[in-house]
Design a protein around this motif. Structure first.
Motif, PDB file in Angstrom:
ATOM      1  N   SER A 171       0.868  -6.208  -4.701  1.00  0.00           N
ATOM      2  CA  SER A 171       1.986  -6.080  -3.756  1.00  0.00           C
ATOM      3  C   SER A 171       2.391  -4.619  -3.687  1.00  0.00           C
ATOM      4  O   SER A 171       2.548  -3.965  -4.724  1.00  0.00           O
ATOM      5  CB  SER A 171       3.165  -6.925  -4.236  1.00  0.00           C
TER       6      SER A 171
ATOM      7  N   LYS B 290       8.389  -8.479  -0.792  1.00  0.00           N
ATOM      8  CA  LYS B 290       7.943  -9.512   0.137  1.00  0.00           C
ATOM      9  C   LYS B 290       6.549  -9.258   0.721  1.00  0.00           C
ATOM     10  O   LYS B 290       6.091 -10.020   1.577  1.00  0.00           O
ATOM     11  CB  LYS B 290       8.960  -9.722   1.271  1.00  0.00           C
TER      12      LYS B 290
ATOM     13  N   LYS C 170       2.414  -8.914   0.075  1.00  0.00           N
ATOM     14  CA  LYS C 170       1.383  -9.290  -0.882  1.00  0.00           C
ATOM     15  C   LYS C 170       0.014  -9.171  -0.222  1.00  0.00           C
ATOM     16  O   LYS C 170      -0.110  -9.355   0.985  1.00  0.00           O
ATOM     17  CB  LYS C 170       1.600 -10.719  -1.396  1.00  0.00           C
TER      18      LYS C 170
ATOM     19  N   SER D 242      -1.022 -17.923  -6.282  1.00  0.00           N
ATOM     20  CA  SER D 242      -0.158 -17.328  -5.276  1.00  0.00           C
ATOM     21  C   SER D 242       0.801 -16.387  -5.999  1.00  0.00           C
ATOM     22  O   SER D 242       0.840 -16.375  -7.239  1.00  0.00           O
ATOM     23  CB  SER D 242       0.611 -18.389  -4.482  1.00  0.00           C
TER      24      SER D 242
ATOM     25  N   SER E 262       4.755 -14.018  -5.719  1.00  0.00           N
ATOM     26  CA  SER E 262       6.062 -13.864  -5.087  1.00  0.00           C
ATOM     27  C   SER E 262       6.643 -12.527  -5.497  1.00  0.00           C
ATOM     28  O   SER E 262       6.633 -12.179  -6.686  1.00  0.00           O
ATOM     29  CB  SER E 262       6.992 -14.998  -5.533  1.00  0.00           C
ATOM     30  N   ARG E 263       7.179 -11.794  -4.507  1.00  0.00           N
ATOM     31  CA  ARG E 263       7.840 -10.518  -4.807  1.00  0.00           C
ATOM     32  C   ARG E 263       9.126 -10.486  -3.980  1.00  0.00           C
ATOM     33  O   ARG E 263       9.185  -9.918  -2.910  1.00  0.00           O
ATOM     34  CB  ARG E 263       6.939  -9.338  -4.470  1.00  0.00           C
ATOM     35  N   GLU E 264      10.158 -11.066  -4.545  1.00  0.00           N
ATOM     36  CA  GLU E 264      11.470 -11.120  -3.882  1.00  0.00           C
ATOM     37  C   GLU E 264      12.324  -9.908  -4.196  1.00  0.00           C
ATOM     38  O   GLU E 264      13.211  -9.533  -3.419  1.00  0.00           O
ATOM     39  CB  GLU E 264      12.203 -12.401  -4.278  1.00  0.00           C
TER      40      GLU E 264
ATOM     41  N   SER F 276       5.834 -12.183  -9.521  1.00  0.00           N
ATOM     42  CA  SER F 276       5.490 -13.436 -10.191  1.00  0.00           C
ATOM     43  C   SER F 276       4.136 -13.944  -9.740  1.00  0.00           C
ATOM     44  O   SER F 276       3.801 -13.884  -8.549  1.00  0.00           O
ATOM     45  CB  SER F 276       6.554 -14.498  -9.870  1.00  0.00           C
TER      46      SER F 276
END
Lengths: 112, 114
Positions: free
Chosen positions: B49, B53, B55, B65, B67-69, B75
């Motif tokens: 990433s 958000k 990726k 998968s 997640s980059r919030e 994650s």
């Protein structure tokens, strides 16, 4: 496809022996080159890097590496290894326009 | 000094479970990566990433998968763990364009799927 080859998978040496670990890559353009080391139970950390200038690069703990562009090589050397150099060593290549590619690693065991 | 922290050092999960591997870095790095490390195969890139958000798939994204919030947290998610996902998982980060800067790695999470 671009690749990085480390031909020595497992090297066993006695203390004070000299070390050379091979690293060859397949990419014709500009590259940035790295050697990482992973000591037992620890995280991967940078040993040395090359991206321009003098092709002979000195790193931490007495290690050095030489970039030979004509041979697409970046071999790691140390004149006299110590027991504490026991670790896994990874060569990595980063073409300017692409992501970092790691070799398969070389496990070095040094016996006192 | 850059610190990359992976929440678990060892994890044991059952086949079919959903698994979350968490990684946090404290240097405001834009770029974060997930690798898996297997003997004889070196490090293989799963996902990366370059911003919140965002990726990108790496070389072996199947079955994973991400997640980059938030900028500091990246994650890795195994939607339905399988035994062939037993491995050491490494998170890394780097700032800027990352062209000449080295990656900073976490200590790794050794995941066993039974």
């Amino acid at each position: 496809a671009q690749s990085v080859s480390q031909h020595n998978h497992h090297v066993i040496l006695s203390e004070a022996a000299s070390l050379e670990l091979g690293c060859n890559y397949s990419y014709g353009g500009t590259v940035n080159l790295f050697w990482y080391v992973q000591y037992p139970g620890q995280h991967l950390q940078l040993l040395l890097k090359y991206f321009s200038g003098d092709p002979l690069v000195k790193g931490i703990k007495g290690f050095e590496a030489e970039f030979i562009k004509s041979k697409f090589s970046f071999n790691l050397r140390k004149p006299s290894v110590q027991w504490s150099d026991t670790a896994e060593y990874f060569c990595a290549v980063k073409p300017n326009t692409d992501k970092l590619i790691f070799g398969t690693g070389t496990r070095l065991q040094v016996f006192p | 000094d850059v610190k990359v922290t992976q929440s678990s050092r060892y994890l044991v999960k059952r086949t079919g479970e959903k698994v979350f591997l968490e990684c946090v870095q404290d240097m405001d790095h834009e770029n974060m990566f997930w690798y898996r490390q297997d003997p004889g195969l070196g490090l293989r890139l799963i996902y990366f990433s370059y911003d919140v958000k965002m990726k990108e798939k790496g070389d072996i994204p199947e079955g994973y998968s991400v997640s980059r919030e938030k900028k500091e947290r990246f994650s890795l998610i195994l939607e339905s763990a399988s035994t062939n996902q037993t491995s050491m998982y490494l998170c890394a980060s780097v700032g800027g364009t990352g062209v000449t800067s080295p990656l900073h790695f976490g200590n790794g999470t050794r995941l066993t799927v039974t």
